[in-house]
Each structure stands twice: as C-alpha cells, then as structure tokens.
Write a protein that holds these residues in place. Structure first.
Motif, short mmCIF file in Angstrom:
data_model
loop_
_atom_site.label_atom_id
_atom_site.label_comp_id
_atom_site.label_asym_id
_atom_site.label_seq_id
_atom_site.Cartn_x
_atom_site.Cartn_y
_atom_site.Cartn_z
N SER A 405 2.15 -0.60 6.36
CA SER A 405 2.17 0.34 5.23
C SER A 405 1.43 -0.23 4.02
CB SER A 405 3.61 0.70 4.85
OG SER A 405 4.33 -0.45 4.43
N VAL A 406 1.58 -1.52 3.78
CA VAL A 406 0.87 -2.16 2.67
C VAL A 406 -0.62 -2.23 2.97
CG1 VAL A 406 0.63 -4.28 1.32
CG2 VAL A 406 2.90 -3.51 2.05
N GLU A 407 -0.94 -2.68 4.17
CA GLU A 407 -2.34 -2.87 4.53
C GLU A 407 -3.11 -1.57 4.52
OE1 GLU A 407 -1.79 -4.82 8.27
OE2 GLU A 407 -0.85 -6.57 7.33
N SER A 408 -2.53 -0.50 5.05
CA SER A 408 -3.27 0.77 5.11
C SER A 408 -3.55 1.31 3.71
CB SER A 408 -2.50 1.79 5.94
OG SER A 408 -1.22 2.06 5.38
N ALA A 409 -2.57 1.24 2.83
CA ALA A 409 -2.79 1.71 1.46
C ALA A 409 -3.84 0.87 0.75
CB ALA A 409 -1.48 1.69 0.68
N LEU A 410 -3.76 -0.45 0.95
CA LEU A 410 -4.70 -1.36 0.30
C LEU A 410 -6.12 -1.16 0.83
CD1 LEU A 410 -5.15 -3.64 -1.67
CD2 LEU A 410 -4.24 -5.23 0.01
N HIS A 411 -6.26 -0.93 2.14
CA HIS A 411 -7.58 -0.73 2.72
C HIS A 411 -8.28 0.49 2.12
CE1 HIS A 411 -6.83 -3.19 6.67
NE2 HIS A 411 -6.41 -3.81 5.58
N VAL A 412 -7.52 1.59 1.97
CA VAL A 412 -8.11 2.80 1.39
C VAL A 412 -8.46 2.57 -0.07
CG1 VAL A 412 -7.77 5.25 0.90
CG2 VAL A 412 -6.89 4.28 3.03
N ALA A 413 -7.61 1.87 -0.78
CA ALA A 413 -7.90 1.56 -2.19
C ALA A 413 -9.18 0.74 -2.31
CB ALA A 413 -6.72 0.82 -2.82
N LEU A 414 -9.35 -0.24 -1.44
CA LEU A 414 -10.57 -1.05 -1.47
C LEU A 414 -11.79 -0.20 -1.14
CD1 LEU A 414 -9.34 -4.34 0.27
CD2 LEU A 414 -9.74 -3.96 -2.17
N LEU A 415 -11.67 0.68 -0.15
CA LEU A 415 -12.81 1.54 0.20
C LEU A 415 -13.18 2.46 -0.95
CD1 LEU A 415 -14.88 2.52 2.21
CD2 LEU A 415 -13.12 3.93 3.29
N ASN A 416 -12.19 2.99 -1.64
CA ASN A 416 -12.48 3.83 -2.81
C ASN A 416 -13.18 3.05 -3.91
OD1 ASN A 416 -11.46 6.21 -1.73
ND2 ASN A 416 -9.41 5.89 -2.57
N ARG A 417 -13.10 1.74 -3.85
CA ARG A 417 -13.80 0.89 -4.82
C ARG A 417 -15.05 0.25 -4.21
NH1 ARG A 417 -8.81 1.77 -5.65
NH2 ARG A 417 -7.88 1.75 -7.72
N GLY A 418 -15.49 0.84 -3.09
CA GLY A 418 -16.77 0.47 -2.51
C GLY A 418 -16.77 -0.69 -1.54
N CYS A 419 -15.58 -1.07 -1.00
CA CYS A 419 -15.49 -2.23 -0.11
C CYS A 419 -14.77 -1.85 1.17
CB CYS A 419 -14.74 -3.37 -0.80
SG CYS A 419 -15.41 -3.88 -2.39
N LEU A 420 -15.42 -2.04 2.30
CA LEU A 420 -14.83 -1.74 3.60
C LEU A 420 -14.41 -3.03 4.29
CD1 LEU A 420 -14.37 0.60 5.74
CD2 LEU A 420 -16.51 -0.20 6.77
N ILE A 421 -13.13 -3.11 4.69
CA ILE A 421 -12.67 -4.24 5.49
C ILE A 421 -12.18 -3.69 6.83
CG2 ILE A 421 -12.08 -5.49 3.39
CD1 ILE A 421 -9.13 -5.18 4.10
N ALA A 422 -11.94 -4.58 7.80
CA ALA A 422 -11.61 -4.14 9.15
C ALA A 422 -10.30 -3.37 9.18
CB ALA A 422 -11.55 -5.35 10.09
N PRO A 423 -10.20 -2.35 10.03
CA PRO A 423 -8.94 -1.59 10.13
C PRO A 423 -7.85 -2.37 10.83
CG PRO A 423 -10.48 -0.84 11.80
CD PRO A 423 -11.23 -1.82 10.95
N PHE A 424 -8.25 -3.38 11.60
CA PHE A 424 -7.28 -4.19 12.32
C PHE A 424 -6.89 -5.37 11.42
CE2 PHE A 424 -10.60 -2.71 15.34
CZ PHE A 424 -9.89 -1.65 15.86
N HIS A 425 -5.64 -5.40 10.99
CA HIS A 425 -5.12 -6.38 10.04
C HIS A 425 -6.02 -6.43 8.81
CE1 HIS A 425 -7.73 -9.19 12.41
NE2 HIS A 425 -7.23 -8.56 13.42
#
Length: 454
Positions: A405-425
């Motif tokens: 739950s933390v990781e998924s929210a954080l990943h989308v927040a990073l993408l909205n700020r122009g940074c894509l990280i791996a969906p796995f962990h």
C-alpha cells in the motif's frame, strides 16, 4: 489506544496521498485512457502481458518512444526512467551501438538457425567479459536457467535443485518452491500447477549455510541455483563469507553451483561474479546482456562442459528437451557483440556506479531526515529503498518488509513528478545515459513525498 502505523505512516496520510495522486495521474493522461478504452479489450485482462497489471497507476500510460534514460508517453509526458524495463534496458533505451547493429543486421536476415561471424566474435567477447565458460544462447533467462537445471541433473544423476526461499529465477516451474514453517512447499499462488515441485527442489533461507549443508548432506541435490544477491523482493545482501561457504559446500557434497546474474549484472563489469571473484560451475545472465534485444546466455566451465559431453553422448537417441527455434539468431549475436564491445564498458559502469551512489546517499538522507523506519540497499547500479528497518537477512524477512500500500502510492506520486521506478518492489537503476540532474529530480520527488507522508 495508539494508532496503528503502516511502515511508520499514519493511515489517513497515506490514503490522502494515494487518492490525490491517482486522480492527478488519471486527469493528466486522457489520450492513454481513451486509447485503452478503445483497443485494450482484445488482450486478456486488457494487457498484452499480465505483469503489466502490477503497475499501480489507475490505468497504464501508453509509451510513444524511449531514448537513453527517458521515455515519452502519448499524452506528451517526458519521464526519467529508473525502471529501464526491469533491467532489460539497464544500459539505456536503444544504445547507439546496438541500434546501429540492428539496422545493419535487419537487411541481412533475422533468423536462420546457423551461426555467423558475429556469433564467433560474440562468443569471444562473452569469455572476455565473464570468464572461461562454454556458452549457449537462449532467448530469456528463464530458458537459460531451465537448461542449466537440466544439465546439472544430467551430469550428477540427482533430482533436486536447492534454491533460496523468496528467490526468482524466471518462470522456471522446477524451482517455484518456498519455505513455510521450515518445510519446502509449492509457492502459493501458482496458476495451473498440479505437480509436487518438492520432488525436484528444496528451499533454504538465504545466508543460512547450516541449512544448506543439512540439505546437501542427503546426497540428492544436483545443484544450488542462486543469485549473488536476492533481488526478487526487498533486496537481501549476502553475509560476509556466504558465497565462499556455498562454493565449499557444493564441492564437498558434489552439487554444482549455478550463479544467476540476470539482475546482479548491475554490480559492475563482469557482474557480481566478476567483481567479487566467484567461481560457479554454470553462469547465467539475461535481460540487458544484448542491450535490450531478448537474449540470455548460459555457460559451463570447461570441466562442467566435459561432464555434460559425457552425459550427452551416453543418452539414448531422440530429443534432449532443450533449446528453442529462435534462440541464437543473428540479430541476437549482432546485439550481443555491440553491447559487450561498446556498451558494457568500464567507463559506463563507472558512470553508473557514481550516480547510483549519489542516489542511494540522497534517498538515505531523506529517510533519516524524516525519521522513517526505512533503509536503502545498493548493488552497483541497482538501488532500492525498503519501507522497513534493515538490513534484511533472508527471503522471509524480505517478504515481511514488503509494504504494497505504501509502495504503490509512492510509485504513483513519483511518476506524477516525472520519475518512473519499477513496479516490482522499489527498484531503481542507473544507466550510462542517466544524468545527474535526473538523479537529483528523483531524490527531490522522493523527499517531497516523504515530507507529506511523515
């Protein structure tokens, strides 16, 4: 009553971030949403590969192009890519030498089940880069690991493969096992699997040499199959002396040692095996080894190759059950040659190492500043933040440290700020094309998000 925190975060703060960032993503990508609505229903579950469902966004973006360490989607967003195809494009999207090799080979044929001069040069370069092995070419690391397992069983006459609980070696059915209450069992969640995989595999905890010795002492283990560093979940580093211990135990009990470097090729030139002087009997690497062209390689030491030749010559005529038609095609060799000679270089690894260190330091400082109970792990160009205290010792601890739950929210927040990280962990990679400013943007986006969460 004290409030239950999630990875140190108040649940209402996490939910507020999740809802806002999901809405922001969806509102900003109407073209992708419309295109998916119009055309994705032809795919099973709406995606061409079901792994794409693991991305946490409200819907997928559609990628228009990728170059270097940047991707551009059809809604016009230019994104700093730290996922890099989950290592498939670790050396950047379309490295110039590889793109040139593809254009050159495209006019000469794509597959003919015969070698080329590029094949001979690629073999020489594989040996120069990774050591004295007798090579075979596959299309995926899954295939390479599958074939390595078959060879180990043929050579030793033994059935079982020892793996570490929580590991990942591609979708190789033979080793889809895990520990539950100290007992090896089929991994939970396997779809359509009816075989008892424990007949051919046994699981131990990573870093537990006593457990490994107890398993090997039974005399039925053909090989130990391991990554140098556990990378399937939250990353787990080997304890000092662990790999020396594995090698000694494998020799003592007559089991082969298979080193799967598909993710840990991030470590440096020659992978973890080359950097730290490991001595496996069988070496496997895939994903980025040909610059993004689907390719994997597996190699046997000369001694192991001789044992394989003996086993192979003694078998009955007929299919060996190993190999795939499109493997070892000339396009793979053209890309292997270009990658090994001109992309997988000491200079590029030095750049990757420098920026990965900067990223790890920046993320670590942010975590400390916000007093988050998290930590950062790095293996060469591969960096992960883990939403739990560390270090982690084995796969069981890594699974418990995972905070979806933390990781998924954080990943989308990073993408909205122009940074894509791996969906796995929480995996991030630095490529030769990655710039310092991109790393700094990711650190800033991470810190901004933690400021809100904490």
């Amino acid at each position: 009553m004290s409030e239950t925190l999630i990875a140190g975060i108040r649940p209402e703060r996490l939910e507020k971030l999740r809802v806002r960032e999901a809405k922001r993503f969806a509102q900003g990508r109407p073209k992708a949403r419309a295109a998916l609505d119009a055309g994705s229903d032809v795919f099973l579950d709406g995606v061409p590969l079901h792994w794409m469902k693991d991305w946490p966004m409200p819907h997928l973006p559609l990628i228009a192009s990728a170059k270097g360490a940047r991707i551009t989607d059809i809604d016009g967003y230019e994104i700093d890519d730290f996922c890099l195809g989950d290592t498939g494009s670790m050396f950047g999207h379309s490295p110039a030498p590889v793109a040139k090799a593809i254009r050159r080979q495209a006019s000469r044929g794509l597959t003919y089940m015969l070698p080329s001069e590029d094949a001979l040069e690629a073999g020489r370069l594989l040996t120069k880069r990774f050591g004295d092995f007798r090579w075979q070419i596959a299309t995926t690391a899954t295939d390479a690991n599958r074939f390595a397992i078959r060879v180990a069983r043929a050579i030793t006459g033994r059935a079982k493969i020892l793996v570490f609980s929580g590991c990942y070696h591609g979708t190789v059915d033979d080793v889809m096992v895990e520990l539950s209450g100290g007992i090896t069992q089929n991994r939970e969640g396997l779809l359509g699997q009816i075989a008892d995989l424990t007949l051919g595999a046994i699981a131990c905890e990573f870093n537990d040499l006593s457990a490994v010795e107890a398993a090997l002492a039974k005399g039925d283990v053909a090989a130990i199959l391991t990554e140098p560093v556990m990378t399937n979940s939250c990353m787990v580093l080997p304890d000092p002396g662990f790999h020396d211990g594995l090698r000694a135990l494998s020799l003592k009990y007559g089991a082969l040692l298979i080193m799967d470097e598909t993710h840990t090729i991030s470590t440096g030139l020659g992978g973890y095996t080359g950097v730290y002087g490991l001595t496996p009997d069988i070496f496997v690497v895939g994903k980025c080894v040909a610059g993004g062209m689907p390719t994997a390689v597996w190699g046997l030491t000369p001694e192991t190759a001789a044992r394989y030749d003996a086993a192979n010559s003694a078998r009955a005529p007929g299919h060996s059950g190993m190999g795939t038609t499109l493997s070892a095609n000339p396009m793979q060799f053209a890309c292997l040659k270009a990658t090994l000679a001109d992309v997988m270089t000491a200079k590029n690894y030095a750049h990757m190492e420098t920026l990965a260190h900067r990223l790890a330091q920046g993320l670590g400082k942010s975590i400390a500043r916000h007093n988050a109970p998290w930590h950062v792990v790095r293996v060469g160009a591969r960096v992960e933040f883990i939403c739990a205290p560390g270090p982690l010792n084995n796969g069981t601890e890594a699974a418990l440290a995972h905070q979806p739950s933390v990781e998924s929210a954080l990943h989308v927040a990073l993408l909205n700020r122009g940074c894509l990280i791996a969906p796995f962990h929480n995996m991030m990679l630095i490529s030769p094309a990655t710039k310092k400013r991109q790393v700094d943007r990711l650190i800033a986006a991470f810190d901004e998000t933690l400021s809100e969460l904490f």
